[in-house]
Design an enzyme around this catalytic site. Structure first.
Site, PDB file in Angstrom:
ATOM      1  N   PRO A 173     -29.988  -2.018  12.893  1.00 21.68           N
ATOM      2  CA  PRO A 173     -30.251  -0.657  13.365  1.00 21.68           C
ATOM      3  C   PRO A 173     -29.143   0.259  12.866  1.00 21.68           C
ATOM      4  O   PRO A 173     -27.983   0.097  13.242  1.00 21.68           O
ATOM      5  CB  PRO A 173     -30.222  -0.802  14.890  1.00 21.68           C
ATOM      6  CG  PRO A 173     -29.378  -2.004  15.151  1.00 21.68           C
ATOM      7  CD  PRO A 173     -29.587  -2.924  13.985  1.00 21.68           C
ATOM      8  N   LEU A 174     -29.487   1.200  12.004  1.00 22.16           N
ATOM      9  CA  LEU A 174     -28.499   2.072  11.376  1.00 22.16           C
ATOM     10  C   LEU A 174     -28.816   3.521  11.734  1.00 22.16           C
ATOM     11  O   LEU A 174     -29.827   4.066  11.272  1.00 22.16           O
ATOM     12  CB  LEU A 174     -28.519   1.895   9.853  1.00 22.16           C
ATOM     13  CG  LEU A 174     -28.164   0.510   9.332  1.00 22.16           C
ATOM     14  CD1 LEU A 174     -28.610   0.342   7.883  1.00 22.16           C
ATOM     15  CD2 LEU A 174     -26.664   0.261   9.457  1.00 22.16           C
TER      16      LEU A 174
ATOM     17  N   CYS B 136     -22.043  -0.655  19.647  1.00 25.33           N
ATOM     18  CA  CYS B 136     -21.740   0.673  19.106  1.00 25.33           C
ATOM     19  C   CYS B 136     -20.327   1.104  19.497  1.00 25.33           C
ATOM     20  O   CYS B 136     -19.978   1.138  20.680  1.00 25.33           O
ATOM     21  CB  CYS B 136     -22.755   1.698  19.616  1.00 25.33           C
ATOM     22  SG  CYS B 136     -22.462   3.361  18.956  1.00 25.33           S
TER      23      CYS B 136
ATOM     24  N   GLY C  14     -22.219  -8.231   9.604  1.00 26.63           N
ATOM     25  CA  GLY C  14     -20.938  -7.665   9.221  1.00 26.63           C
ATOM     26  C   GLY C  14     -20.568  -7.954   7.780  1.00 26.63           C
ATOM     27  O   GLY C  14     -20.244  -9.088   7.443  1.00 26.63           O
TER      28      GLY C  14
ATOM     29  N   ARG D 236     -25.127  -1.913   6.165  1.00 25.83           N
ATOM     30  CA  ARG D 236     -24.791  -0.879   5.176  1.00 25.83           C
ATOM     31  C   ARG D 236     -25.100  -1.288   3.741  1.00 25.83           C
ATOM     32  O   ARG D 236     -25.353  -0.434   2.890  1.00 25.83           O
ATOM     33  CB  ARG D 236     -23.316  -0.503   5.315  1.00 25.83           C
ATOM     34  CG  ARG D 236     -23.010   0.276   6.589  1.00 25.83           C
ATOM     35  CD  ARG D 236     -21.533   0.552   6.769  1.00 25.83           C
ATOM     36  NE  ARG D 236     -20.773  -0.663   7.059  1.00 25.83           N
ATOM     37  CZ  ARG D 236     -19.456  -0.704   7.134  1.00 25.83           C
ATOM     38  NH1 ARG D 236     -18.742   0.395   6.926  1.00 25.83           N
ATOM     39  NH2 ARG D 236     -18.829  -1.841   7.412  1.00 25.83           N
TER      40      ARG D 236
END
Length: 306
Positions: free
Chosen positions: A13-14, A98, A198, A221
């Site tokens: 979830p970005l 978060c 990660g 990412r």
């Protein structure tokens, strides 16, 4: 259901990125599970329409997980009841990772890692109220100190069906070195599936799986500007220039379909990543930053990626 025996690849979830258009693109290139952008439980309860739009799914999203964030069990319950009315959602994920200050100040996100009792109560609430197949948690290694095994056990005992672990503490933000050994420690502490997250890309994916013993990987990412990374991790070849152009245009068209004329401005951040490392990328970015007309914008994309 998610088949963990096949070591599935998740799209993380970005915020501001993993909307329906991007999720549709990554599904095409081998993402096995997609997750919505983080949705505030409070916003879902009190604001409604805007937050509900974030929970919508594309036709080809199966399995599809909606992630929520919150610290108040009553509002969490109300938010889950709202999501219960939506078809096509396979699971609800609680965000405990978060690191953004405005989220932490509300005792939400990674702040829950400082209060495992409250974290457990929230997971139990979701589990007891949800009509979805899965309840999961996305966590970090801890807030200031690394206690991944304790957090993992708390999630498992509260009823989580699987957990995803980002290999940094909240204090580590997104810049500290990812501690895969700590993820492995958490994996060994529980019986439920564990997904590693990660700094994972096509170069280290297999190594991370082997080292941690995890049941899946979540890509974040590394997928921005490179949605075909899921295919590459699974052993696929790098995309050709022709296919890259086709992907970028399809993504842009999906943005226009989703957001109308606003899609032009929203898509700029994706184009900045798609063009990264290419010749004349800087000049291209400067040019598209000045264009608002969708037809002209599309022509510039076609020309640059030709």
């Amino acid at each position: 259901m998610i088949d963990f025996s096949k070591k599935p690849l998740f799209l993380a979830p970005l915020a501001g990125f993993s909307d329906i258009p991007l999720r549709s693109v990554v599904r095409r290139f081998g993402a096995d599970v997609t997750v919505s952008e983080m949705i505030s439980a409070n916003a879902l309860v009190y604001e409604g329409k805007k937050s509900l739009a974030l929970a919508q799914k594309a036709k080809d999203e199966n399995p599809y997980i909606v992630q929520i964030a919150g610290s108040d069990t009553e509002n969490i319950k109300k938010a889950v009841l709202i999501l219960n009315e939506l078809d096509g959602i396979d699971g609800i994920d609680l965000n405990c990772g978060c690191p953004v200050p405005k989220v932490v100040k509300q005792c939400s996100g990674s702040a829950l890692l400082k209060d495992l009792s409250q974290l457990s109560r929230i997971v139990k609430t979701i589990k007891s109220v949800s009509n979805k197949k899965l309840t999961s948690v996305k966590m970090r290694l801890g807030f200031d100190e690394k206690i991944p095994d304790k957090i993992a056990i708390a999630c498992e005992e509260a009823g989580a069906d699987y957990i995803t672990i980002h290999g940094r503490t909240r204090a580590g933000g997104y810049s500290a070195q990812v501690d895969y050994e700590a993820i492995a420690r958490a994996k060994q502490a529980v019986k439920i599936p564990v997904v590693a997250n990660g700094d994972i890309d096509d170069k280290n994916a297999k190594e991370v799986l082997d080292f941690t013993g995890c049941d899946g990987l979540m890509i974040g990412r590394a997928s921005i500007g490179r949605p075909w990374i899921f295919s590459e991790i699974k052993g696929g070849k790098s995309v050709s220039d022709e296919l890259r152009r086709e992907i970028v245009l399809a993504h842009f068209d999906a943005m226009l379909e989703r957001y109308g004329s606003f899609g032009v401005g929203i898509f700029r951040k994706h184009l900045h990543q798609y063009s990264k490392g290419m010749a004349e990328a800087s000049a291209f970015r400067d040019e598209i930053n000045r264009i608002d007309d969708a037809a002209i914008f599309r022509t510039k994309i076609e020309e640059f990626f030709a």
